[in-house]
Design an enzyme around this catalytic site. Structure first.
Site, short mmCIF file in Angstrom:
data_model
loop_
_atom_site.label_atom_id
_atom_site.label_comp_id
_atom_site.label_asym_id
_atom_site.label_seq_id
_atom_site.Cartn_x
_atom_site.Cartn_y
_atom_site.Cartn_z
N GLU A 110 15.11 2.41 18.15
CA GLU A 110 14.36 3.64 18.38
C GLU A 110 13.52 3.62 19.66
O GLU A 110 13.16 4.67 20.18
CB GLU A 110 13.45 3.95 17.18
N THR B 80 11.51 4.38 5.68
CA THR B 80 10.37 4.80 6.52
C THR B 80 9.55 3.57 6.93
O THR B 80 8.38 3.69 7.28
CB THR B 80 9.45 5.81 5.77
N SER B 81 10.19 2.39 6.86
CA SER B 81 9.44 1.17 7.14
C SER B 81 9.64 0.71 8.59
O SER B 81 8.86 1.07 9.47
CB SER B 81 9.85 0.11 6.13
N ARG B 82 10.68 -0.06 8.83
CA ARG B 82 11.04 -0.44 10.20
C ARG B 82 12.56 -0.38 10.29
O ARG B 82 13.26 -0.78 9.37
CB ARG B 82 10.56 -1.86 10.53
N HIS C 239 10.07 8.70 13.66
CA HIS C 239 8.89 7.86 13.39
C HIS C 239 7.62 8.73 13.31
O HIS C 239 6.64 8.50 14.02
CB HIS C 239 8.73 6.78 14.46
N GLN C 240 7.68 9.71 12.42
CA GLN C 240 6.54 10.62 12.27
C GLN C 240 5.87 10.50 10.91
O GLN C 240 4.95 11.25 10.61
CB GLN C 240 6.98 12.07 12.50
N ALA C 241 6.33 9.53 10.09
CA ALA C 241 5.78 9.45 8.73
C ALA C 241 4.27 9.26 8.74
O ALA C 241 3.55 9.78 7.90
CB ALA C 241 6.46 8.33 7.95
N PHE C 242 3.77 8.54 9.74
CA PHE C 242 2.32 8.27 9.81
C PHE C 242 1.53 9.47 10.32
O PHE C 242 0.30 9.48 10.23
CB PHE C 242 2.06 7.09 10.78
N LYS D 83 0.82 -1.22 0.00
CA LYS D 83 0.00 0.00 0.00
C LYS D 83 0.86 1.27 0.00
O LYS D 83 0.57 2.22 -0.73
CB LYS D 83 -0.93 -0.02 1.23
N ILE D 84 1.91 1.29 0.81
CA ILE D 84 2.73 2.51 0.89
C ILE D 84 3.69 2.59 -0.29
O ILE D 84 3.81 3.62 -0.96
CB ILE D 84 3.50 2.55 2.24
N ASP E 126 13.21 7.48 8.95
CA ASP E 126 12.13 7.84 9.89
C ASP E 126 12.05 6.79 11.00
O ASP E 126 11.29 6.95 11.94
CB ASP E 126 10.79 7.91 9.14
P1 NAI Z 1 1.73 -3.76 2.91
O1 NAI Z 1 1.50 -5.06 3.61
O2 NAI Z 1 0.61 -3.16 2.12
O3 NAI Z 1 2.98 -3.88 1.93
C1 NAI Z 1 4.18 -4.52 2.29
C2 NAI Z 1 4.75 -5.13 1.01
O4 NAI Z 1 6.04 -5.68 1.34
C3 NAI Z 1 3.89 -6.28 0.45
O5 NAI Z 1 3.64 -6.05 -0.92
C4 NAI Z 1 4.76 -7.51 0.68
O6 NAI Z 1 4.58 -8.50 -0.34
C5 NAI Z 1 6.15 -6.89 0.62
N1 NAI Z 1 7.18 -7.76 1.17
C6 NAI Z 1 7.07 -8.78 2.06
N2 NAI Z 1 8.25 -9.38 2.24
C7 NAI Z 1 9.14 -8.73 1.46
C8 NAI Z 1 10.53 -8.88 1.20
N3 NAI Z 1 11.24 -9.87 1.80
N4 NAI Z 1 11.12 -8.04 0.33
C9 NAI Z 1 10.42 -7.07 -0.29
N5 NAI Z 1 9.09 -6.88 -0.11
C10 NAI Z 1 8.47 -7.69 0.78
O7 NAI Z 1 2.22 -2.76 4.03
P2 NAI Z 1 2.26 -1.15 3.96
O8 NAI Z 1 0.98 -0.63 4.52
O9 NAI Z 1 2.70 -0.72 2.62
O10 NAI Z 1 3.39 -0.84 5.04
C11 NAI Z 1 4.74 -1.22 4.81
C12 NAI Z 1 5.52 -1.05 6.10
O11 NAI Z 1 5.63 0.34 6.41
C13 NAI Z 1 4.83 -1.66 7.34
O12 NAI Z 1 5.13 -3.03 7.48
C14 NAI Z 1 5.40 -0.85 8.45
O13 NAI Z 1 6.52 -1.52 8.97
C15 NAI Z 1 5.84 0.45 7.80
N6 NAI Z 1 5.08 1.61 8.29
C16 NAI Z 1 5.79 2.68 8.77
C17 NAI Z 1 5.12 3.80 9.24
C18 NAI Z 1 5.85 5.02 9.74
O14 NAI Z 1 5.23 5.89 10.37
N7 NAI Z 1 7.13 5.16 9.49
C19 NAI Z 1 3.66 3.84 9.28
C20 NAI Z 1 3.02 2.69 8.68
C21 NAI Z 1 3.72 1.61 8.23
#
Ligand code: NAI
Length: 332
Positions: free
Chosen positions: A259, A228-230, A291-294, A150-151, A254
């Site tokens: 953290e 900006t993921s983890r 961690h403010q991206a959200f 999604k992101i 982020d």
């Molecule tokens: P999502 O589940 O829609 O997309 C994650 C994608 O990563 C999926 O398409 C999945 O197939 C793929 N994936 C899984 N294993 C993988 C690998 N080994 N290599 C490459 N791609 C792989 O999740 P969404 O909503 O896009 O969020 C992604 C991440 O962003 C979350 O898991 C979360 O950790 C992080 N996040 C960070 C925020 C922030 O404030 N910085 C806020 C919200 C989410």
């Protein structure tokens, strides 16, 4: 609700007008030391830096907790197997605003490129010298998106608008990607061809330190890396080496692996004990946000509403569409 900040309470109180849950807001993070505060509460609500490991889950179960409601999409901080063993259901907010995170990601890219963080400080000091602020056109560059869920797909859409070529890596390709001309390639090819690499996959055993010394060696010299993921997707010590040699030209974070000891708190009058983090702060070509991206009002509204609806659904029907189980994680 653990780690409850005043800015969140406002949104939860407003959304709760529709659900009428009996809420108790607690400032501390959930840890083995604070878990006893949850005694007698059937539902416990937590955020990303709360601990829900096996020890805490066992304490919660002993206190009568039946439901763990995450105010986040990510659930890497929850021991789902322990939750299952103790009969605690886990619900999350799978999507609240992919735009919030995607737009912040692009904000980091633009800041690093045009050095807005440095320009801001200079202009305030009356220094209008341009030397050191030279950027580049983003148009025509290659952006590598790791994780096109999604992101990631929103980041791809925005960067397509900038006129970038797009590469993607994801074990489960997103059909929407073809409308942006995104080409799926193997991870090594993406790392070697992208000018800007941006991480949007969840933290799993497969993605832990995905960007390590070997991966950084594959980068185009001077590439930009954005996370900006983890935090644990990037080996921060390896990133520091990459910055020192110039292999990483720009780093935007982020999130940071350690953290939980830092983010979401005002530590401005304390000495930072984490030397890796402190070193990262010294580079002129590193921009870190806490961690403010959200953190948009749209996202907070959606997080509050979905979290309270998840609790309502489980209380009323015993089920929630947003439940996450250990079995789902092994079979995405
Ligand atoms: P999502 O589940 O829609 O997309 C994650 C994608 O990563 C999926 O398409 C999945 O197939 C793929 N994936 C899984 N294993 C993988 C690998 N080994 N290599 C490459 N791609 C792989 O999740 P969404 O909503 O896009 O969020 C992604 C991440 O962003 C979350 O898991 C979360 O950790 C992080 N996040 C960070 C925020 C922030 O404030 N910085 C806020 C919200 C989410």
């Amino acid at each position: 609700m653990f780690s409850a900040k005043p800015y969140e309470r406002k949104f939860f109180d407003a959304a709760n007008a529709d659900y009428h849950h009996d809420m108790t807001y607690l400032e501390p993070r959930l840890t083995p030391q604070t878990a006893p505060l949850a005694e007698g509460y059937p539902a416990v609500c937590i955020f990303v830096n709360d601990q829900a490991n096996a020890e805490v889950i066992e304490q919660l179960a002993q206190g009568g907790t039946k439901l763990l409601a995450l105010r986040s999409a990510g659930y890497n901080h929850v021991d789902l197997t322990a939750a299952e063993k103790h009969g605690i259901r886990v619900v999350r907010v799978p999507a609240y605003s992919p735009y919030a995170v995607a737009e912040h990601t692009v904000g980091l890219i633009l800041t690093l490129n045009r050095k807005t963080h440095r320009a801001y400080a200079r202009v305030r000091e009356g220094n209008f010298e341009l030397d050191g602020l030279l950027g580049f056109d983003i148009h025509g560059l290659t952006v590598g998106v790791v994780g096109t869920g999604k992101i990631g797909i929103e980041v791809a859409r925005i960067m397509h608008g900038f006129g970038c070529r797009l590469l993607g890596y994801d074990p489960y390709p997103n059909p929407a990607a073809s409308s942006f001309g995104l080409d799926y390639v193997e991870l090594d090819a993406l790392l070697g061809r992208a000018d800007i690499i941006t991480l949007h996959s969840p933290l799993t055993p497969e993605t832990y330190h995905l960007i390590n010394e070997q991966a950084i060696a594959l980068f185009k010299p001077g590439a930009m890396l954005i996370n900006t993921s983890r935090g644990a997707l990037v080996d921060a010590a390896a990133a520091i080496e990459g910055l020192k040699t110039g292999q990483i030209g720009y780093l935007g974070l982020d999130v940071y692996e350690e953290e939980s000891d830092l983010f979401f708190e005002d530590l401005s009058d304390r000495i930072i004990q984490d030397d890796v983090f402190a070193r990262l702060l010294t580079f002129p070509n590193v921009v870190i946000t806490g961690h403010q991206a959200f953190f948009t009002r749209n996202a907070l509204l959606a997080i509050a509403d979905t979290t309270l609806a998840n609790i309502h659904d489980v209380a009323q029907t015993g089920e929630s569409a947003n439940e996450v189980t250990a079995a789902q994680v092994t079979k995405p």
